[in-house]
Motif scaffolding. Structure first.
Motif, PDB file in Angstrom:
ATOM      1  N   TYR A  62       0.820  -1.205   0.000  1.00  0.00           N
ATOM      2  CA  TYR A  62       0.000   0.000   0.000  1.00  0.00           C
ATOM      3  C   TYR A  62       0.860   1.264   0.000  1.00  0.00           C
ATOM      4  O   TYR A  62       0.433   2.298  -0.503  1.00  0.00           O
ATOM      5  N   ALA A  89       1.709   1.789  -3.604  1.00  0.00           N
ATOM      6  CA  ALA A  89       0.515   2.284  -4.302  1.00  0.00           C
ATOM      7  C   ALA A  89       0.257   3.749  -3.965  1.00  0.00           C
ATOM      8  O   ALA A  89      -0.108   4.546  -4.845  1.00  0.00           O
ATOM      9  N   TYR A  90       0.438   4.129  -2.716  1.00  0.00           N
ATOM     10  CA  TYR A  90       0.240   5.521  -2.311  1.00  0.00           C
ATOM     11  C   TYR A  90       1.227   6.444  -3.020  1.00  0.00           C
ATOM     12  O   TYR A  90       0.847   7.499  -3.535  1.00  0.00           O
ATOM     13  N   LEU A 119      -5.571   5.355   0.703  1.00  0.00           N
ATOM     14  CA  LEU A 119      -4.331   4.577   0.693  1.00  0.00           C
ATOM     15  C   LEU A 119      -3.433   4.962   1.872  1.00  0.00           C
ATOM     16  O   LEU A 119      -2.770   4.102   2.460  1.00  0.00           O
ATOM     17  N   GLN A 142      -2.305   2.289   4.641  1.00  0.00           N
ATOM     18  CA  GLN A 142      -0.884   2.029   4.874  1.00  0.00           C
ATOM     19  C   GLN A 142      -0.526   2.307   6.329  1.00  0.00           C
ATOM     20  O   GLN A 142       0.254   1.568   6.930  1.00  0.00           O
ATOM     21  N   PHE A 200      -4.454   0.022  -7.734  1.00  0.00           N
ATOM     22  CA  PHE A 200      -5.535   0.683  -7.010  1.00  0.00           C
ATOM     23  C   PHE A 200      -5.987   1.982  -7.671  1.00  0.00           C
ATOM     24  O   PHE A 200      -6.769   2.731  -7.105  1.00  0.00           O
TER      25      PHE A 200
END
Length: 187
Positions: free
Chosen positions: A94, A97-98, A118, A122, A109
């Motif tokens: 995550y 992804a963030y 996100l 996280q 995502f």
């Protein structure tokens, strides 16, 4: 004359019995000294037990012959390590992804979760990972302390002169009997 012979016979028999008692007492002393020497040889080294547990959780418990504690110690530390790895992998996933969403690059995502969502996810996995690490370290330290304390108390547990027994005692405030624990120490 009969009284003298009766008295002498009584004295001889008492001296024979007392010498026999002395022999019996000396064998008891010999048995007690053998028992003490057996207890000394049965003593466990606390340093060795803690070292074994530090190398492999549960090994110190096996050294102390606590067969049921060993898999529990190993299982607690192993489970904690597994949760730590699991939450760390989710946190990294995550986190990537963030960062990707913040930079504008597409990821798995994109369009599903916002950057704020996100960030919250996280942070949640990071907190769970940190708690998991703390609990795993605590379980590991308790494993080492348990092995050390068991090794220290090994000779006391096997001491035949000291015992704890359940007993019924008189209550201080009421005349009713109360269950208690008696500590017996033989000298």
């Amino acid at each position: 004359m009969r009284i003298k012979t009766l008295f002498i016979g009584l004295m001889v028999s008492l001296s024979t019995l007392s010498s026999a008692q002395t022999v019996i007492d000396s064998t008891l002393v010999i048995k007690d000294s053998v028992k003490i020497s057996e207890e000394v040889t049965m003593e466990k080294s606390p340093m060795r037990a803690s070292l074994y547990s530090a190398i492999l959780p549960g090994a110190g418990q096996l050294y102390n012959k606590k067969w049921l504690k060993a898999p529990i110690a190993l299982g607690l530390v192993g489970t904690g390590t597994g949760f730590t790895i699991y939450y760390n992998n989710l946190y990294k996933r995550y986190r990537r992804a963030y960062i990707a969403v913040r930079e504008g690059t597409p990821n798995e995502f994109t369009g599903i979760l916002t950057p704020e969502q996100l960030a919250v996810i996280q942070d949640d996995f990071k907190r769970k990972r940190d708690y998991s690490v703390a609990l795993t370290v605590l379980a590991y330290l308790l494993n080492v302390v348990d092995a050390t304390v068991d090794a220290h108390l090994f000779t006391i547990r096997h001491d035949s002169e000291m015992s704890f027994k359940p007993t019924i005692i008189q209550g201080e405030m009421t005349p009713e009997p109360v269950f208690g624990l008696a500590f017996n120490l033989k000298f």
